[in-house]
Structures are given as structure tokens and as C-alpha cells.
Design a protein around this motif. Structure first.
Motif, short mmCIF file in Angstrom:
data_model
loop_
_atom_site.label_atom_id
_atom_site.label_comp_id
_atom_site.label_asym_id
_atom_site.label_seq_id
_atom_site.Cartn_x
_atom_site.Cartn_y
_atom_site.Cartn_z
N GLN A 83 1.32 41.27 -41.24
CA GLN A 83 -0.06 41.49 -41.38
C GLN A 83 -0.64 40.71 -42.76
O GLN A 83 -1.90 40.13 -42.66
CB GLN A 83 -0.13 42.85 -41.80
N LEU A 84 0.15 40.44 -43.58
CA LEU A 84 -0.40 39.89 -44.85
C LEU A 84 -0.53 38.23 -44.49
O LEU A 84 -1.60 37.63 -45.04
CB LEU A 84 0.76 40.01 -45.91
N VAL A 85 0.40 37.72 -43.78
CA VAL A 85 0.17 36.18 -43.45
C VAL A 85 -0.97 36.19 -42.47
O VAL A 85 -1.57 35.32 -42.82
CB VAL A 85 1.40 35.70 -42.84
N LEU A 108 -8.22 27.15 -31.60
CA LEU A 108 -7.01 27.07 -32.35
C LEU A 108 -6.20 28.42 -32.12
O LEU A 108 -7.11 29.39 -32.03
CB LEU A 108 -6.91 26.94 -33.85
N VAL A 109 -4.93 28.59 -31.85
CA VAL A 109 -4.42 29.93 -31.90
C VAL A 109 -3.43 29.72 -32.60
O VAL A 109 -2.38 28.97 -32.94
CB VAL A 109 -3.86 30.37 -30.48
N VAL A 110 -2.88 31.03 -33.40
CA VAL A 110 -1.69 31.14 -34.10
C VAL A 110 -1.03 32.30 -33.69
O VAL A 110 -1.36 33.46 -33.48
CB VAL A 110 -2.22 31.54 -35.39
N GLU A 111 0.27 32.09 -33.77
CA GLU A 111 1.33 33.42 -33.48
C GLU A 111 2.21 33.39 -34.55
O GLU A 111 2.73 32.35 -34.91
CB GLU A 111 2.08 33.09 -31.94
N ILE A 112 2.32 34.60 -35.04
CA ILE A 112 2.97 34.86 -36.16
C ILE A 112 4.62 35.22 -35.51
O ILE A 112 4.40 36.30 -34.99
CB ILE A 112 2.69 35.80 -37.21
N LEU A 113 5.79 34.55 -35.34
CA LEU A 113 6.95 34.77 -35.05
C LEU A 113 7.68 35.93 -35.65
O LEU A 113 7.70 36.16 -36.73
CB LEU A 113 7.90 33.73 -35.04
N PRO A 140 -3.75 36.54 -29.39
CA PRO A 140 -3.12 35.68 -30.44
C PRO A 140 -3.31 36.48 -31.82
O PRO A 140 -4.38 37.06 -32.19
CB PRO A 140 -3.83 34.40 -30.47
N ASP A 141 -2.50 36.33 -32.80
CA ASP A 141 -2.49 36.68 -34.11
C ASP A 141 -3.76 36.31 -34.86
O ASP A 141 -4.64 37.31 -35.56
CB ASP A 141 -1.35 36.60 -34.89
N VAL A 142 -4.26 35.25 -34.81
CA VAL A 142 -5.40 34.33 -35.45
C VAL A 142 -5.89 33.41 -34.14
O VAL A 142 -5.01 32.69 -33.78
CB VAL A 142 -5.08 33.74 -36.68
N SER A 143 -7.31 33.28 -34.34
CA SER A 143 -7.78 32.32 -33.30
C SER A 143 -9.17 31.70 -33.94
O SER A 143 -9.63 32.74 -34.91
CB SER A 143 -8.57 33.06 -31.73
#
Length: 179
Positions: free
Chosen positions: A42-44, A100-105, A80-83
Motif C-alpha cells: 500500500q505504501l508503494v 500505463l499500468v502498474v502491478e506491485i508483485l 491494476p494497482d496504479v494506472s
């Protein structure tokens, strides 16, 4: 030799809308998004969202979102975690590719993020796909080149400039994720 018919459930967005909790739907198969993301995750996500927010503050069209429903088809919905989205989101979900999409593994999602979501995002023509490892604290930046994702950079401490439509850009210092 007998053949066994395997019957799997098949769901659509109409079903998905009725469910309690956080889910993703991939080719009609539901995936629970629980338990809640770890504090580090969550912090990332929050830090990266803030970095993109400030970098895109003067951009009229591109905005950053966290965990928005991205309806790819009737039977595939990702969160996605962030878009970064450079069109107006007029519905309670988006049904067009983000910029853009971000996935935090995490250990429970890394395989799905690498081997299921990456090709789906690539097929959708999403210009940038980022995977961020909580364990190694490395970020992988993939850019769509001639219809295929190419790894641009994989590291812990670096800055990267993202170019979006309408002369919008964002330079992100990924070292700030781990401070």
C-alpha cells in the motif's frame, strides 16, 4: 480410454458487479483479491500514485488512479494497482486501455502478473507496464514497441521519463519508493 469433461465456472461483468469484496475476472474465472495488500504494498502504491500525480499536475488529460476496474472484455476485468489514464473516465470502470499500468508483485500475484496480465496488457496496446517487486525493491519498466513489450530498465534506484499523449510527460524517481 475415457475422457473426463472438466466443468469450470464462467462469469461475466454482470456477475462481477454483484460480488462482495475485491475480485478480478480473467477469461470468466474469478480471482479473489484478498487478503488486503500488505502495508508495504500500500505504501508503494500510494507513493507511486503521488509521484505520478505531482508529475502530471499540469497535464489536462492524464490522471493517476489506484485500483480502478479495467474492463477488457465482458469476462476479463483487472484492477491494476496504479494506472495513468489519458482519457475521461465516464463510467464506473474504464473500457479503454490506460496509458500505463502498474502491478506491485507479491508472492501470491507474481505469476499472474507476469504470465497472465502482461500478455493481456500487451494485446490491449497499453504503452507502459511496470512491475514492482516488494521483495527485491526493483522496478521493471516495459514499453510497447511494435506491439510487443520490451524491458527498458530493471533496477532499484533510477529515474525514468514517461511520455504520454498531448505532450504530457512524467519523470519518476523510483528511488523514492523505498525511502
Amino acid at each position: 480410454m475415457s475422457s473426463v469433461v472438466k466443468i469450470l465456472p464462467y462469469y461475466t461483468y454482470e456477475d462481477y458487479e454483484q460480488w462482495e469484496g475485491k475480485w478480478e475476472l480473467i477469461d470468466g474465472m474469478p480471482y479473489a483479491m484478498s487478503p488486503a495488500p500488505t502495508p508495504k504494498h500500500q505504501l508503494v502504491a500510494n507513493t507511486l500514485g503521488a509521484l505520478f500525480y505531482f508529475a502530471l499536475k499540469n497535464c489536462r488529460h492524464c490522471k493517476v488512479y489506484q485500483a480502478i476496474d479495467y474492463k477488457i472484455t465482458e469476462d476479463t476485468i483487472f484492477q491494476p494497482d496504479v494506472s495513468v489514464i489519458c482519457k475521461e473516465a465516464k463510467k464506473k470502470f474504464i473500457d479503454f486501455p490506460p496509458a500505463l499500468v502498474v502491478e506491485i508483485l507479491s508472492t501470491s500475484t507474481a505469476l499472474k502478473d507476469r504470465h497472465t496480465k502482461l500478455p493481456k496488457y500487451q494485446q490491449q496496446g497499453i504503452p507502459y507496464y511496470l512491475m514492482i517487486s516488494q521483495d527485491t525493491e526493483e522496478t521493471e519498466v516495459y514499453m510497447l514497441v511494435d506491439g510487443k513489450y520490451e524491458l527498458q530498465l530493471k533496477d532499484k534506484l533510477f529515474s525514468y521519463r514517461f511520455q504520454f499523449p498531448d505532450d504530457c510527460s512524467a519523470t519518476i524517481d523510483f528511488g523514492e519508493l523505498w525511502q
